[in-house]
Design an enzyme around this catalytic site. Sequence first.
Site, PDB file in Angstrom:
ATOM      1  N   THR A 178       0.838  -1.202   0.000  1.00  0.00           N
ATOM      2  CA  THR A 178       0.000   0.000   0.000  1.00  0.00           C
ATOM      3  C   THR A 178       0.867   1.244   0.000  1.00  0.00           C
ATOM      4  OG1 THR A 178      -1.685  -1.223   1.241  1.00  0.00           O
ATOM      5  CG2 THR A 178      -1.910   1.166   1.147  1.00  0.00           C
ATOM      6  N   ASP A 179       1.922   1.248   0.795  1.00  0.00           N
ATOM      7  CA  ASP A 179       2.869   2.363   0.779  1.00  0.00           C
ATOM      8  C   ASP A 179       3.491   2.528  -0.600  1.00  0.00           C
ATOM      9  OD1 ASP A 179       2.831   3.596   3.278  1.00  0.00           O
ATOM     10  OD2 ASP A 179       4.219   2.165   4.157  1.00  0.00           O
ATOM     11  N   ILE A 180       3.921   1.426  -1.192  1.00  0.00           N
ATOM     12  CA  ILE A 180       4.593   1.498  -2.491  1.00  0.00           C
ATOM     13  C   ILE A 180       3.635   1.999  -3.566  1.00  0.00           C
ATOM     14  CG2 ILE A 180       5.655   0.093  -4.304  1.00  0.00           C
ATOM     15  CD1 ILE A 180       6.887  -1.592  -2.012  1.00  0.00           C
ATOM     16  N   GLY A 183       3.162   5.638  -3.179  1.00  0.00           N
ATOM     17  CA  GLY A 183       4.304   6.359  -3.738  1.00  0.00           C
ATOM     18  C   GLY A 183       4.225   6.471  -5.247  1.00  0.00           C
TER      19      GLY A 183
END
Length: 411
Positions: A178-180, A183
């Site tokens: 989810t972070d990636i 980004g």
Amino acid sequence: MSGSLSGLRVLDLSRVLAGPWSAQILGDLGAEVIKVERPGSGDDTRNWGPPYLTGADGSSELSAYFLSANRNKQSLAIDIATDKGQELVRKLVSESDIVLENFKVGGLKRYGLDYDSLKAMNPGLIYCSITGFGQDGPYASRPGYDFLIQAMGGLMSITGQPDGAPGAGPVKVGVAMTDIMTGLYATIGILAALNHRERTGMGQHVETSLLDVQVASLANQAMNFLTSGTVPQRMGNAHPNIVPYEAFPTADGDMVLTVGNDEQFARLCDVLGHPEWAGDERFKTNRARVANRKELVPRIRQATVMRSTDDWVGALEKAGVPCGPVNTIDRVFSDSQVLARGIQRQLNHPVLGAVPTVGNPLRFTLTPVDYRSAPPLLGEHSGQILGTVLGLSPEQISSLVSEGILGKDCS
């Protein structure tokens, strides 16, 4: 620098993963990235270990986590909680094209570093905000972390073994996807805003959130629900819309079959020694195979356990059936295709020596990705940035260090 974004300056006020991942991509594409960090501690992920990469003399180290998202950046250790620190950041903003931040909603307003405060001094500024839940709504003030959002955004409800199977229960993805993905979406938004600025001269505020991105990334599973009203469930390695499309046991491990059409299925049946399955009305089409997966999948499993993974992969690839081994990460980096593509690279660091990195997957014919520098030590470039960009003298920089505005490790 000669990358696609050469000539642009990014002021990266973000930390952990989503924001730094976006800033690293911008740096890979040629932008100058100044990573603003808290003196003394820096980005939280500097201490997210072990493992750490340690210099030859043992005096310096960087966590593997930090190394994954911070190449092609310069580190400026500055205390933005101070008036002088805020003024320095504002001066840097006036000389920058992009600001990237992932503070809580309103967190930078008290420092006068929010978009509305900064756009007055730099109307062309592109200001990208990443939060856990967005700039508005009932959850806007909550902090957000990848694991939490994987749960709240539905990903964990469709990841893991189905109810009733051994090891059943919700499972997070093995990396912070989810972070990636956030980004990546942030980077897309920044590039779109740059294109708009090129046409109009106007900057703008770009914002996204982990929850928004996670829900958007549910892709076909979201649409499966929205079109049918049926709530998707955990299915282990099986696919809700395609059969066979999962992992199968072999004589010495496991392999993955990703059969995307009926012609591929017919070829699979030939290799497995059961050509009659391709003509069976229960299995002839993907629609029929999805409806009758409970009859088909056990039959395939009984066949695949008779030979080794390498034997099956060799035979199936020759027949044009998409398949592959379930590699451990060490085998990934020794895979012939990964080696041929040069995905693993080395960067030189003045203190740590050779630093491994995983290359950017983009390829350009005219403006290739530039691997200029390893992830920086905290405050490694503070003096250089303030001297070059803002024209501060060594005496002024030394005074800021003495006052605690800059980190003591400023160079």
